[in-house]
Design a protein around this motif. Structure first.
Motif, mmCIF file in Angstrom:
data_model
loop_
_atom_site.group_PDB
_atom_site.id
_atom_site.type_symbol
_atom_site.label_atom_id
_atom_site.label_comp_id
_atom_site.label_asym_id
_atom_site.label_seq_id
_atom_site.Cartn_x
_atom_site.Cartn_y
_atom_site.Cartn_z
ATOM 1 N N PRO A 53 -38.150 23.625 45.284
ATOM 2 C CA PRO A 53 -37.874 24.704 46.246
ATOM 3 C C PRO A 53 -36.405 25.133 46.287
ATOM 4 O O PRO A 53 -36.102 26.304 46.486
ATOM 5 C CB PRO A 53 -38.303 24.084 47.586
ATOM 6 C CG PRO A 53 -39.335 23.075 47.221
ATOM 7 C CD PRO A 53 -38.883 22.507 45.910
ATOM 8 N N SER A 54 -35.484 24.195 46.079
ATOM 9 C CA SER A 54 -34.068 24.514 46.224
ATOM 10 C C SER A 54 -33.290 24.533 44.905
ATOM 11 O O SER A 54 -32.087 24.804 44.906
ATOM 12 C CB SER A 54 -33.395 23.515 47.169
ATOM 13 O OG SER A 54 -33.557 22.196 46.695
ATOM 14 N N LEU A 97 -29.745 23.622 38.505
ATOM 15 C CA LEU A 97 -29.456 25.035 38.738
ATOM 16 C C LEU A 97 -29.890 25.375 40.163
ATOM 17 O O LEU A 97 -31.079 25.438 40.458
ATOM 18 C CB LEU A 97 -30.195 25.891 37.713
ATOM 19 C CG LEU A 97 -30.052 27.411 37.814
ATOM 20 C CD1 LEU A 97 -28.590 27.843 37.775
ATOM 21 C CD2 LEU A 97 -30.840 28.079 36.683
ATOM 22 N N VAL A 98 -28.916 25.587 41.035
ATOM 23 C CA VAL A 98 -29.183 25.671 42.473
ATOM 24 C C VAL A 98 -29.619 27.074 42.900
ATOM 25 O O VAL A 98 -29.032 28.076 42.492
ATOM 26 C CB VAL A 98 -27.933 25.262 43.276
ATOM 27 C CG1 VAL A 98 -28.213 25.340 44.774
ATOM 28 C CG2 VAL A 98 -27.494 23.849 42.895
ATOM 29 N N LYS A 99 -30.648 27.109 43.744
ATOM 30 C CA LYS A 99 -31.089 28.359 44.361
ATOM 31 C C LYS A 99 -30.307 28.559 45.651
ATOM 32 O O LYS A 99 -30.303 27.700 46.529
ATOM 33 C CB LYS A 99 -32.590 28.290 44.665
ATOM 34 C CG LYS A 99 -33.148 29.557 45.306
ATOM 35 C CD LYS A 99 -34.638 29.406 45.570
ATOM 36 C CE LYS A 99 -35.224 30.676 46.174
ATOM 37 N NZ LYS A 99 -36.681 30.528 46.441
ATOM 38 N N ASP A 108 -24.376 28.230 51.129
ATOM 39 C CA ASP A 108 -24.785 26.822 50.965
ATOM 40 C C ASP A 108 -23.814 26.107 50.030
ATOM 41 O O ASP A 108 -24.195 25.606 48.977
ATOM 42 C CB ASP A 108 -26.216 26.733 50.436
ATOM 43 C CG ASP A 108 -26.817 25.344 50.619
ATOM 44 O OD1 ASP A 108 -26.155 24.483 51.235
ATOM 45 O OD2 ASP A 108 -27.947 25.114 50.146
ATOM 46 N N ILE A 109 -22.571 26.045 50.446
ATOM 47 C CA ILE A 109 -21.529 25.437 49.623
ATOM 48 C C ILE A 109 -21.826 23.966 49.326
ATOM 49 O O ILE A 109 -21.520 23.455 48.250
ATOM 50 C CB ILE A 109 -20.159 25.581 50.317
ATOM 51 C CG1 ILE A 109 -19.780 27.061 50.430
ATOM 52 C CG2 ILE A 109 -19.078 24.812 49.562
ATOM 53 C CD1 ILE A 109 -18.575 27.331 51.299
ATOM 54 N N ASN A 110 -22.470 23.282 50.275
ATOM 55 C CA ASN A 110 -22.726 21.848 50.119
ATOM 56 C C ASN A 110 -24.067 21.537 49.462
ATOM 57 O O ASN A 110 -24.562 20.413 49.562
ATOM 58 C CB ASN A 110 -22.658 21.156 51.485
ATOM 59 C CG ASN A 110 -21.256 21.161 52.046
ATOM 60 O OD1 ASN A 110 -20.279 20.954 51.331
ATOM 61 N ND2 ASN A 110 -21.135 21.401 53.349
ATOM 62 N N ALA A 111 -24.649 22.499 48.775
ATOM 63 C CA ALA A 111 -25.954 22.286 48.133
ATOM 64 C C ALA A 111 -25.938 21.123 47.150
ATOM 65 O O ALA A 111 -26.957 20.458 46.942
ATOM 66 C CB ALA A 111 -26.390 23.565 47.416
ATOM 67 N N ALA A 112 -24.796 20.852 46.540
ATOM 68 C CA ALA A 112 -24.695 19.795 45.525
ATOM 69 C C ALA A 112 -24.885 18.404 46.120
ATOM 70 O O ALA A 112 -25.330 17.477 45.424
ATOM 71 C CB ALA A 112 -23.338 19.876 44.832
ATOM 72 N N TYR A 140 -16.372 23.116 47.054
ATOM 73 C CA TYR A 140 -17.070 21.835 47.208
ATOM 74 C C TYR A 140 -16.261 20.705 46.568
ATOM 75 O O TYR A 140 -16.124 19.617 47.133
ATOM 76 C CB TYR A 140 -18.462 21.891 46.581
ATOM 77 C CG TYR A 140 -19.225 20.602 46.746
ATOM 78 C CD1 TYR A 140 -19.990 20.368 47.882
ATOM 79 C CD2 TYR A 140 -19.150 19.604 45.781
ATOM 80 C CE1 TYR A 140 -20.673 19.167 48.060
ATOM 81 C CE2 TYR A 140 -19.823 18.397 45.942
ATOM 82 C CZ TYR A 140 -20.588 18.184 47.086
ATOM 83 O OH TYR A 140 -21.236 16.988 47.262
ATOM 84 N N ALA A 141 -15.717 20.968 45.384
ATOM 85 C CA ALA A 141 -14.919 19.960 44.684
ATOM 86 C C ALA A 141 -13.698 19.553 45.500
ATOM 87 O O ALA A 141 -13.303 18.381 45.518
ATOM 88 C CB ALA A 141 -14.486 20.496 43.320
ATOM 89 N N ASP A 142 -13.104 20.515 46.184
ATOM 90 C CA ASP A 142 -11.945 20.233 47.029
ATOM 91 C C ASP A 142 -12.318 19.306 48.175
ATOM 92 O O ASP A 142 -11.521 18.441 48.573
ATOM 93 C CB ASP A 142 -11.385 21.549 47.570
ATOM 94 C CG ASP A 142 -10.197 21.345 48.497
ATOM 95 O OD1 ASP A 142 -9.211 20.707 48.077
ATOM 96 O OD2 ASP A 142 -10.253 21.826 49.645
#
Length: 245
Positions: A53-54, A97-99, A108-112, A140-142
C-alpha cells in the motif's frame, strides 16, 4: 457586528474553497508512468517485485545487505521510477520505491523510517530521491544521519547542512536539465558532505531519471531514457558498494 462576522465568515469560506480548487488544479498537472515503467513492475528471474500500500519493493534474488529507499519527484506517479529500481535491484540493491501522498514527498518526509526499522536483513541503508523527492530525502538524512550510510540525489540539492555528518553522497544531474535551479545548486553545494561525488550525465535531462515523458520546461535530452537510467544505475551501484565497507 453580526453583519461583519457574517462577511468575515463568507470571505474565509471563499478563501478556503479557492485554496482547495487551486490545489486540485495544481495536482492535476502531474505526470503518469508510461508503458516502460508499467513493464518494469513485473518480477523477473533476478528481481522479485512486490507492491504494498505504501511502496513498491524490488527484491534481488541474491542475498544483499544494501538497500535504497527512494522518494519520487514532485507530482510524478511514484512507479514511474520502476525501471531505475529494476536496474539497481538486478545488481543487488534492495529498493523501496515510496508512494507519497498526493505525489508530493513533502507530505511524508519520514516514510523511510518504518522500512529501516523493520527490514532486518539490510544493514547498509541509503536514501535518495529525484527533484523534490531528493530534497526531502536530504531532510530525512539530516534528521537520521546515524541510520544511513549515504544520500543519493538525482536532479536535486540539499538545503539541509549535511557537511558535518559522516554520510557519503552521490549527486547526479543531466547536462540538459532545465528544471533544477543551478543557482540554488551552487548556493547549497557547501551543505553536502565534503566527499560528495558529483556526476553529470552528458545529454541527459531532468525528466528521464523516471519514465513519465518530458516534464514541462525541461530541456530536450540527446540520449534515451534507457541510457540515462543505465548510466545512473551504474554510478549508484559503484557508489553504494564502495561506500558500504
Amino acid at each position: 457586528m453580526k453583519n461583519k462576522n457574517k462577511i468575515f465568515k463568507r470571505i474565509f469560506v471563499v478563501g478556503i474553497v479557492c485554496a482547495i480548487l487551486g490545489c486540485i488544479l495544481y495536482l492535476q498537472d502531474g505526470y503518469s508512468m508510461d508503458s516502460v515503467a508499467k513493464n518494469a513492475l513485473n518480477s523477473t528471474s533476478t528481481v522479485i517485485v512486490k507492491e504494498e500500500p505504501s511502496a513498491t519493493l524490488f527484491q534481488p534474488n541474491q542475498k544483499t545487505e544494501t538497500g535504497l529507499i527512494f522518494y519520487p519527484g514532485g507530482k510524478v506517479e511514484y512507479q514511474a521510477y520502476a525501471p531505475l529500481m529494476q536496474d539497481l535491484a538486478e545488481k543487488g540493491i534492495y529498493c523501496v520505491l515510496v508512494k507519497m501522498p498526493l505525489n508530493l514527498a513533502v507530505f511524508d518526509i519520514n516514510a523511510a523510517e518504518s522500512y529501516i526499522q523493520t527490514t532486518k536483513d539490510i544493514s547498509n541503508w541509503y536514501i535518495g530521491g529525484h527533484s523534490l523527492g531528493g530534497a526531502m530525502a536530504a531532510k530525512y538524512a539530516d534528521q537520521h544521519p546515524h541510520d544511513l550510510k549515504g544520500l543519493f540525489l538525482l536532479g536535486a540539492y540539499s538545503t539541509q547542512d549535511l557537511s558535518d555528518t559522516n554520510l557519503s553522497c552521490l549527486a547526479i544531474y543531466g547536462s540538459h536539465d532545465h528544471i533544477m535551479n543551478r543557482n540554488h545548486w551552487h548556493k547549497y553545494r557547501h551543505d553536502l558532505p565534503e566527499n560528495t561525488i558529483i556526476k553529470i550525465i552528458k545529454g541527459g535531462n531532468h525528466s528521464q531519471f523516471g519514465s513519465y515523458g518530458l516534464q514541462k520546461n525541461d530541456g530536450k535530452a540527446t540520449i534515451s531514457p534507457v541510457k540515462q537510467q543505465h548510466e545512473t544505475a551504474k554510478e549508484a551501484i559503484k557508489f553504494m558498494y564502495i561506500k558500504k565497507h
